[in-house]
Motif scaffolding. Structure first.
Motif, PDB file in Angstrom:
ATOM      1  N   VAL A 122      29.375  83.934  28.753  1.00  0.00           N
ATOM      2  CA  VAL A 122      28.260  84.525  29.491  1.00  0.00           C
ATOM      3  C   VAL A 122      28.233  84.015  30.928  1.00  0.00           C
ATOM      4  O   VAL A 122      27.936  84.749  31.867  1.00  0.00           O
ATOM      5  CB  VAL A 122      26.922  84.203  28.786  1.00  0.00           C
ATOM      6  CG1 VAL A 122      25.743  84.787  29.569  1.00  0.00           C
ATOM      7  CG2 VAL A 122      26.933  84.747  27.357  1.00  0.00           C
ATOM      8  N   TYR A 129      25.204  87.174  22.988  1.00  0.00           N
ATOM      9  CA  TYR A 129      24.099  87.919  23.584  1.00  0.00           C
ATOM     10  C   TYR A 129      24.097  87.768  25.097  1.00  0.00           C
ATOM     11  O   TYR A 129      24.675  86.829  25.649  1.00  0.00           O
ATOM     12  CB  TYR A 129      22.767  87.401  23.011  1.00  0.00           C
ATOM     13  CG  TYR A 129      22.663  87.589  21.525  1.00  0.00           C
ATOM     14  CD1 TYR A 129      22.150  88.752  20.978  1.00  0.00           C
ATOM     15  CD2 TYR A 129      23.106  86.588  20.657  1.00  0.00           C
ATOM     16  CE1 TYR A 129      22.063  88.929  19.607  1.00  0.00           C
ATOM     17  CE2 TYR A 129      23.029  86.758  19.282  1.00  0.00           C
ATOM     18  CZ  TYR A 129      22.513  87.934  18.760  1.00  0.00           C
ATOM     19  OH  TYR A 129      22.445  88.110  17.410  1.00  0.00           O
ATOM     20  N   GLN A 130      23.426  88.707  25.762  1.00  0.00           N
ATOM     21  CA  GLN A 130      23.249  88.603  27.200  1.00  0.00           C
ATOM     22  C   GLN A 130      22.300  87.458  27.530  1.00  0.00           C
ATOM     23  O   GLN A 130      21.504  87.022  26.702  1.00  0.00           O
ATOM     24  CB  GLN A 130      22.699  89.919  27.760  1.00  0.00           C
ATOM     25  CG  GLN A 130      23.640  91.096  27.619  1.00  0.00           C
ATOM     26  CD  GLN A 130      23.053  92.373  28.207  1.00  0.00           C
ATOM     27  OE1 GLN A 130      21.854  92.455  28.463  1.00  0.00           O
ATOM     28  NE2 GLN A 130      23.908  93.360  28.430  1.00  0.00           N
ATOM     29  N   SER A 162      19.581  87.246  29.191  1.00  0.00           N
ATOM     30  CA  SER A 162      18.139  87.511  29.055  1.00  0.00           C
ATOM     31  C   SER A 162      17.651  87.438  27.614  1.00  0.00           C
ATOM     32  O   SER A 162      16.455  87.279  27.363  1.00  0.00           O
ATOM     33  CB  SER A 162      17.812  88.886  29.639  1.00  0.00           C
ATOM     34  OG  SER A 162      18.555  89.895  28.969  1.00  0.00           O
ATOM     35  N   ASP A 207      31.434  85.374  23.595  1.00  0.00           N
ATOM     36  CA  ASP A 207      31.658  85.799  24.971  1.00  0.00           C
ATOM     37  C   ASP A 207      31.317  84.659  25.923  1.00  0.00           C
ATOM     38  O   ASP A 207      30.429  83.844  25.652  1.00  0.00           O
ATOM     39  CB  ASP A 207      30.771  87.008  25.308  1.00  0.00           C
ATOM     40  CG  ASP A 207      31.125  88.227  24.484  1.00  0.00           C
ATOM     41  OD1 ASP A 207      32.316  88.428  24.178  1.00  0.00           O
ATOM     42  OD2 ASP A 207      30.185  88.980  24.124  1.00  0.00           O
TER      43      ASP A 207
END
Length: 281
Positions: free
Chosen positions: A168, A101-102, A104, A166
């Motif tokens: 981040v 997830y990103q 934020s 990922d």
């Protein structure tokens, strides 16, 4: 140590798992990829397996240049005093934030306590409201982050590829020269090389004024340098401590042998956990 490995047909190396941990990476750095590697869920499991000779060698973290001693390893030495340190390995450590997830969207972060300590400043600034949950290893953190929603792990980029996460944020460690030192464990120590260190574990009689100072003065008497000292609760009785002192020299060196004999008069228990060649970092 290399000679002894060449004489053994079935060499196994235990490490704090799952695969991808910094302990795994340190093991690969020391031994290469041709041996049998055995992951264990906890540091104390690795040390117990080495003490019982269930594995040929064990690799465990002992300290980090940013966050200090690994207390789980010290505590396990108290429970397994017969295990022997064979060598030390230094591994540069870079922590990253891994997730599906990103930034934020992240609500929870998993990692090992040492990794949280090494990346605390970045997390305080960038994820101040995300809960931080300690787990047994950075690879376990990555495994959990891959399985849960809105979750991240402080781990290595090696684990990003292994657990399909990922990166981040890269290199979120506070100190850019962050390094972890590992011990290689077995059932014996090698002979002196002329440039060695030794780790001692002992308790003193706290009822005697200055008992610890008197014990440490023995090293000065024999011109032995101390490179580290840590203490942990002995678990024998309240407010009673086990001291871990690393010194320069091999237990078979003349001055070290004489110092060990003298220091016994101040100690209730004294164990040489091992003597090992000093490595550069």
């Amino acid at each position: 140590m290399s000679a002894s490995i060449s004489l053994q047909s079935d060499v196994s190396v235990g490490y704090l798992g799952p695969p991808g941990t910094f302990s795994h990476q340190a093991s690969m750095k020391r031994f290469g990829d041709s041996l049998a590697y055995v992951p264990y869920p906890k540091i104390e499991d690795v040390i117990a397996a080495a003490a019982k000779e269930e594995i040929t060698y064990g690799v465990v973290p002992i300290e980090n240049s940013t966050f200090g001693a690994v207390v789980q390893t010290l505590d396990a030495f108290v429970d397994q005093p017969r295990v022997r340190i064979r060598a030390e390995v230094y591994l540069p450590v870079t922590q990253s934030l891994l997730s599906r997830y990103q930034l934020s969207a992240i609500r929870k972060v998993y990692s090992h306590p040492q990794a949280f300590g090494q990346s605390r400043q970045w997390l305080d600034q960038n994820l101040p409201n995300a809960s931080r949950i300690e787990v047994s290893s950075t690879a376990k953190a990555a495994e959990l982050a891959a399985a849960e929603t809105y979750t991240a792990a402080v781990s290595s980029e090696v684990c990003a590829a292994m657990y399909h996460l990922d990166v981040v944020a890269k290199d979120i460690t506070s100190a850019k020269d962050n390094t972890t030192r590992f011990f290689v464990l077995g059932q014996s120590s090698d002979l002196p090389t002329g440039d060695d260190k030794s780790l001692l574990m002992f308790t003193v009689d706290h009822r005697l004024p200055g008992a610890l100072c008197s014990a440490l003065d023995v090293f000065a008497k024999y011109k032995i340098n101390q490179t580290a000292i840590n203490s942990r609760p002995s678990r024998q009785r309240q407010w009673h401590y086990m001291f871990f002192v690393e010194i320069v020299g091999h237990e078979l060196d003349d001055n070290v042998a004489r110092a060990l004999e003298d220091i016994k008069s101040y100690c209730l228990d004294l164990v040489v956990l091992g003597s090992y060649p000093r490595q550069s970092y």
